[in-house]
Design a protein around this motif. Structure first.
Motif, PDB file in Angstrom:
ATOM      1  N   TYR A 103       0.882  -1.165   0.000  1.00  0.00           N
ATOM      2  CA  TYR A 103       0.000   0.000   0.000  1.00  0.00           C
ATOM      3  C   TYR A 103       0.921   1.217   0.000  1.00  0.00           C
ATOM      4  N   ASP A 104       0.609   2.172  -0.840  1.00  0.00           N
ATOM      5  CA  ASP A 104       1.410   3.393  -0.912  1.00  0.00           C
ATOM      6  C   ASP A 104       0.479   4.540  -1.285  1.00  0.00           C
ATOM      7  N   TYR A 105       0.984   5.743  -1.226  1.00  0.00           N
ATOM      8  CA  TYR A 105       0.189   6.896  -1.639  1.00  0.00           C
ATOM      9  C   TYR A 105       1.108   8.006  -2.103  1.00  0.00           C
ATOM     10  N   ASN A 106       0.532   8.940  -2.824  1.00  0.00           N
ATOM     11  CA  ASN A 106       1.214  10.188  -3.134  1.00  0.00           C
ATOM     12  C   ASN A 106       0.191  11.303  -3.018  1.00  0.00           C
ATOM     13  N   PHE A 107       0.690  12.522  -2.870  1.00  0.00           N
ATOM     14  CA  PHE A 107      -0.230  13.651  -2.768  1.00  0.00           C
ATOM     15  C   PHE A 107       0.396  14.884  -3.377  1.00  0.00           C
ATOM     16  N   SER A 108      -0.450  15.808  -3.720  1.00  0.00           N
ATOM     17  CA  SER A 108      -0.061  17.122  -4.207  1.00  0.00           C
ATOM     18  C   SER A 108      -0.953  18.118  -3.473  1.00  0.00           C
ATOM     19  N   PRO A 109      -0.774  19.396  -3.702  1.00  0.00           N
ATOM     20  CA  PRO A 109      -1.696  20.356  -3.059  1.00  0.00           C
ATOM     21  C   PRO A 109      -3.148  20.172  -3.491  1.00  0.00           C
ATOM     22  N   ILE A 110      -3.363  19.490  -4.607  1.00  0.00           N
ATOM     23  CA  ILE A 110      -4.712  19.346  -5.156  1.00  0.00           C
ATOM     24  C   ILE A 110      -5.424  18.097  -4.652  1.00  0.00           C
ATOM     25  N   GLY A 111      -4.693  16.988  -4.483  1.00  0.00           N
ATOM     26  CA  GLY A 111      -5.340  15.749  -4.089  1.00  0.00           C
ATOM     27  C   GLY A 111      -4.341  14.651  -3.794  1.00  0.00           C
ATOM     28  N   PHE A 112      -4.847  13.415  -3.705  1.00  0.00           N
ATOM     29  CA  PHE A 112      -3.979  12.292  -3.394  1.00  0.00           C
ATOM     30  C   PHE A 112      -4.537  11.009  -3.991  1.00  0.00           C
ATOM     31  N   LYS A 113      -3.634  10.017  -4.111  1.00  0.00           N
ATOM     32  CA  LYS A 113      -4.000   8.676  -4.558  1.00  0.00           C
ATOM     33  C   LYS A 113      -3.410   7.681  -3.586  1.00  0.00           C
ATOM     34  N   ILE A 114      -4.196   6.644  -3.290  1.00  0.00           N
ATOM     35  CA  ILE A 114      -3.730   5.510  -2.512  1.00  0.00           C
ATOM     36  C   ILE A 114      -3.630   4.345  -3.487  1.00  0.00           C
ATOM     37  N   PHE A 115      -2.485   3.672  -3.478  1.00  0.00           N
ATOM     38  CA  PHE A 115      -2.232   2.573  -4.406  1.00  0.00           C
ATOM     39  C   PHE A 115      -2.130   1.245  -3.663  1.00  0.00           C
ATOM     40  N   ALA A 116      -2.556   0.186  -4.325  1.00  0.00           N
ATOM     41  CA  ALA A 116      -2.309  -1.182  -3.870  1.00  0.00           C
ATOM     42  C   ALA A 116      -1.627  -1.901  -5.022  1.00  0.00           C
ATOM     43  N   GLY A 117      -0.491  -2.508  -4.733  1.00  0.00           N
ATOM     44  CA  GLY A 117       0.249  -3.227  -5.767  1.00  0.00           C
ATOM     45  C   GLY A 117       0.917  -4.435  -5.156  1.00  0.00           C
ATOM     46  N   GLY A 118       1.387  -5.322  -5.984  1.00  0.00           N
ATOM     47  CA  GLY A 118       2.036  -6.509  -5.454  1.00  0.00           C
ATOM     48  C   GLY A 118       2.769  -7.285  -6.523  1.00  0.00           C
ATOM     49  N   ASN A 119       3.412  -8.352  -6.088  1.00  0.00           N
ATOM     50  CA  ASN A 119       4.155  -9.194  -7.025  1.00  0.00           C
ATOM     51  C   ASN A 119       3.370 -10.475  -7.352  1.00  0.00           C
ATOM     52  N   TYR A 120       2.057 -10.410  -7.224  1.00  0.00           N
ATOM     53  CA  TYR A 120       1.165 -11.519  -7.549  1.00  0.00           C
ATOM     54  C   TYR A 120      -0.151 -10.931  -8.046  1.00  0.00           C
ATOM     55  N   ASN A 121      -1.051 -11.736  -8.508  1.00  0.00           N
ATOM     56  CA  ASN A 121      -2.364 -11.298  -8.976  1.00  0.00           C
ATOM     57  C   ASN A 121      -3.203 -10.901  -7.761  1.00  0.00           C
ATOM     58  N   LEU A 122      -3.399  -9.606  -7.579  1.00  0.00           N
ATOM     59  CA  LEU A 122      -4.110  -9.109  -6.397  1.00  0.00           C
ATOM     60  C   LEU A 122      -5.572  -9.568  -6.339  1.00  0.00           C
ATOM     61  N   ASN A 123      -6.110 -10.001  -7.440  1.00  0.00           N
ATOM     62  CA  ASN A 123      -7.482 -10.530  -7.435  1.00  0.00           C
ATOM     63  C   ASN A 123      -7.604 -11.771  -6.556  1.00  0.00           C
ATOM     64  N   LEU A 124      -6.475 -12.406  -6.247  1.00  0.00           N
ATOM     65  CA  LEU A 124      -6.498 -13.586  -5.379  1.00  0.00           C
ATOM     66  C   LEU A 124      -6.784 -13.225  -3.923  1.00  0.00           C
ATOM     67  N   THR A 125      -6.615 -11.941  -3.566  1.00  0.00           N
ATOM     68  CA  THR A 125      -6.843 -11.507  -2.180  1.00  0.00           C
ATOM     69  C   THR A 125      -7.762 -10.278  -2.170  1.00  0.00           C
ATOM     70  N   PRO A 126      -9.016 -10.451  -2.551  1.00  0.00           N
ATOM     71  CA  PRO A 126      -9.932  -9.307  -2.606  1.00  0.00           C
ATOM     72  C   PRO A 126     -10.156  -8.651  -1.246  1.00  0.00           C
ATOM     73  N   GLN A 127      -9.909  -9.383  -0.154  1.00  0.00           N
ATOM     74  CA  GLN A 127     -10.096  -8.791   1.179  1.00  0.00           C
ATOM     75  C   GLN A 127      -9.132  -7.626   1.426  1.00  0.00           C
ATOM     76  N   TYR A 128      -8.076  -7.511   0.627  1.00  0.00           N
ATOM     77  CA  TYR A 128      -7.125  -6.411   0.775  1.00  0.00           C
ATOM     78  C   TYR A 128      -7.384  -5.278  -0.221  1.00  0.00           C
TER      79      TYR A 128
END
Length: 171
Positions: A103-128
């Motif tokens: 889980y990571d994020y970035n922001f600017s004075p205007i807004g922000f994004k939260i990211f989820a990424g991984g080294n596997y198919n994230l669809n396998l863990t929808p609870q995250y």
């Protein structure tokens, strides 16, 4: 001589009382800490950013961030039997049987994004990816270096913020 000493004492008292510490927040200070809770959101996938949640500060505070503000984001990782929430500062890597989830994020004075990424198919863990809750804390940037930002409760206590000041948002 007594009048001069009295005058210096009076001027010193006025100067001392005019000073305020950097952890005082009032209406005269443009940078006031704020906390928002994004409840039960599902990450959205796109080919450019992968899984993410995206928001603007206009939606919540009606304005952009000031230059001297920064953003901390916490993910609700668990709720204890007592009902107490466990908040985890992101960026964060979770080590799962399927692989690593970040889980990571970035922001600017205007807004922000939260990211989820991984080294596997994230669809396998929808609870995250689904039904995630985050706390977004907007603070004066000077506090980001002097606080243990990994400790959500310390951040809230230092900023003199209480749970009833957390603004819940659902977008």
């Amino acid at each position: 001589m007594k009048k001069i000493i009295t005058l210096f004492a009076f001027v010193g008292l006025l100067a001392f009382s005019a000073c305020s510490s950097s952890d005082d927040f009032d209406e005269d200070n443009d940078t006031i800490p704020l906390v928002f809770e994004i409840e039960s959101e599902d990450f959205v996938f796109n080919n450019v950013d992968g899984y993410n949640l995206s928001y603007t500060f206009q939606q919540w505070i009606g304005d952009d961030l000031y230059d001297d503000e920064t953003v901390l984001i916490y993910r609700l990782e668990d709720v204890l039997n007592s009902g107490a929430p466990v908040w985890q500062l992101i960026p964060r890597t979770l080590y799962l049987d399927e692989g690593e989830l970040d889980y990571d994020y970035n922001f600017s004075p205007i807004g922000f994004k939260i990211f989820a990424g991984g080294n596997y198919n994230l669809n396998l863990t929808p609870q995250y990816l689904n039904n995630q809750t985050f706390r977004v804390v907007i603070i004066p940037a000077v506090f980001a270096t002097s606080l243990d930002t990994t400790n959500y409760n310390e951040v809230m206590n230092t900023l003199k913020l209480s749970e009833n000041q957390v603004k819940k948002v659902k977008l």
